[in-house]
Write an enzyme that holds these catalytic residues in place. Structure first.
Site, PDB file in Angstrom:
ATOM      1  N   GLY A 147      84.763  64.857  35.458  1.00 56.84           N
ATOM      2  CA  GLY A 147      85.232  64.193  34.157  1.00 56.84           C
ATOM      3  C   GLY A 147      84.167  62.838  33.911  1.00 56.84           C
ATOM      4  O   GLY A 147      84.013  62.656  32.553  1.00 56.84           O
TER       5      GLY A 147
ATOM      6  N   CYS B  85      82.911  55.792  44.427  1.00 55.55           N
ATOM      7  CA  CYS B  85      81.362  55.435  44.084  1.00 55.55           C
ATOM      8  C   CYS B  85      81.154  53.638  44.065  1.00 55.55           C
ATOM      9  O   CYS B  85      79.705  54.198  44.031  1.00 55.55           O
ATOM     10  CB  CYS B  85      81.682  55.333  42.147  1.00 55.55           C
TER      11      CYS B  85
END
Ligand SMILES: *Cc1c(COP(=O)(O)O)cnc(C)c1O
Length: 400
Positions: A71, A325
């Site tokens: 992505g 993340c």
């Protein structure tokens, strides 16, 4: 110990049907799809079949699909590829403050390279003001990039309406649909997007494969230069097994979309209601209704999210404090910041994201073990005790 996985917005298990579909492409059908001989031909058909499966799910032509490695690559390709292709026309990009880092950090990179970026704010529910979006468009605007659904809150943005605005002003429109695909119907025609990005590992395919929809006639400068693969739009020998897997995962997603939506929403709503009732003093982060069916983001007053997650983990529950993340850093998430969630509540923001394998029993278990954990942690919290004692020192404590 029980193991309950509720972090499907970070990644998903590969579906058994997907593993089965991809396995022959490691040994039996190992060819390079660009080769003209039998070994290549056997494989190029499989890549094209996968392209059709992805295109069917998104309602576009297979020629408009380019396979990527993830992505993040798709988002980089959409943003950098558009900026470079359109720099003679303008230097202005519009995005939001709540995008995934794959978009935000790419915008930052473009800013260092001479482009200007408007980051649209969101309200306390995490939603955009479309009048503000439209007002931000100038004759130098070359791209609008707004995610279809947010990975941390699950908020769904009105992509068809934004597509309408972009069309009206003749501005290219990119959407990061990584979290939307498989959970919502995603139709590139109805939504008028020009570029749309998906990722395999969020929908039951393996990590390391993704795709980008590029509307016919949309010029992009490639990120990866080399061979002539993907009609010169993305060089590099195809990740055949990964691509076959992505195709199969898209086929399953399309076939199961209604059933999957209903199931996820039923489980998530039960979890949400149960937590609110049994725990108390929790804040829902995100829009109450315009939200992915699988995502619940809540803050537990008086507690640190990290200690919650560690205690859940000890009971076998995998959840997350926002995005995978940003975990590991003590900064509260940029999404909570953009929504003006009070700092102490932002620190206790916890995301439960359900997936294909979750069951009613998983919800029972979480609702059984979670309230005592929260209670115990609250009893150790100075802020909580201060409140229980009705002490008049609360402002001092809040400063800590
Ligand atoms: C996971 C995610 C990405 C990145 O996809 P990768 O395949 O992990 O690079 C981008 N955008 C959103 C919204 C995501 O959730």
């Amino acid at each position: 110990m029980k193991r309950i996985y509720m972090d499907n917005n970070a990644t998903t298990a590969v579906r058994p049907e997907v593993i089965e579909a991809m396995l022959p492409f490691f040994h039996e059908h190992f060819g390079n799809p660009s080769s003209v001989h039998w070994a290549g031909r056997a494989v190029s058909g499989a890549v094209e079949k996968a392209r059709e499966q992805v295109a069917t799910l998104l309602n576009c032509s297979p020629a408009e699909i380019v396979f990527t490695s993830c992505g993040s690559e798709g988002d980089n390709m959409a943003l950098i590829g558009s900026a470079e292709a359109l720099k003679a026309k303008g230097d202005h990009i519009i995005t939001t403050t709540v995008e995934h880092p794959a978009v935000l950090n790419t915008c930052e990179y473009l800013e260092k390279n001479g482009f200007r970026v408007t980051y649209l704010p969101v309200d306390r529910d995490g939603m955009l003001d479309l009048a503000e979006l439209e007002a931000a468009i100038t004759d130098k605007t070359i791209l609008i990039s707004v995610m279809w659904a947010n990975n941390e809150t699950g908020n769904i943005f009105p992509i068809a309406e934004i597509g309408e605005i972009a069309r009206k002003h003749k501005v290219r429109f990119h959407t990061d649909a990584v979290q939307a695909v498989g959970k919502l119907p995603v139709d590139v025609q109805a939504s008028k997007v020009d570029l749309l990005v998906i990722s395999g590992h969020k929908i039951g395919a393996p990590k390391g494969v993704g795709a980008i929809y590029i509307r016919r006639g949309t010029r992009l400068i490639p990120l990866i230069h080399g061979g002539h693969q993907e009609r010169n739009r993305r060089a590099g020998t195809h990740n055949v097994a990964g691509i076959v897997a992505l195709g199969k995962a898209c086929e399953l997603a399309g076939a199961e979309i209604d059933e999957n939506y209903a199931k996820l929403k039923r489980l998530r709503d039960r979890l949400e209601k149960g937590i609110i009732e049994k725990v108390g003093e929790v804040k829902l982060n995100g829009h109450p209704t315009e939200r992915l069916p699988n995502t619940l983001n809540v803050s537990f007053a008086y507690i640190e999210g990290e200690s919650l997650l560690l205690n859940f983990d000890m009971k076998g529950i995998a959840a997350s404090s926002g995005s995978a993340c940003t975990s590991g850093s003590l900064e509260p998430s940029h999404v909570m910041g953009a929504m003006c969630v009070e700092v102490s509540l932002a620190h206790s923001s916890t995301r439960f994201s359900l997936g294909h394998d979750n069951t009613e029993e998983d919800i029972d278990y979480v609702l059984e073990v979670l309230p005592p954990i929260v209670q115990r942690l609250r009893e150790m919290s100075p802020l909580y005790n201060c409140k229980q004692d009705n002490c008049d020192n609360c402002d001092t404590v809040k400063m800590l």
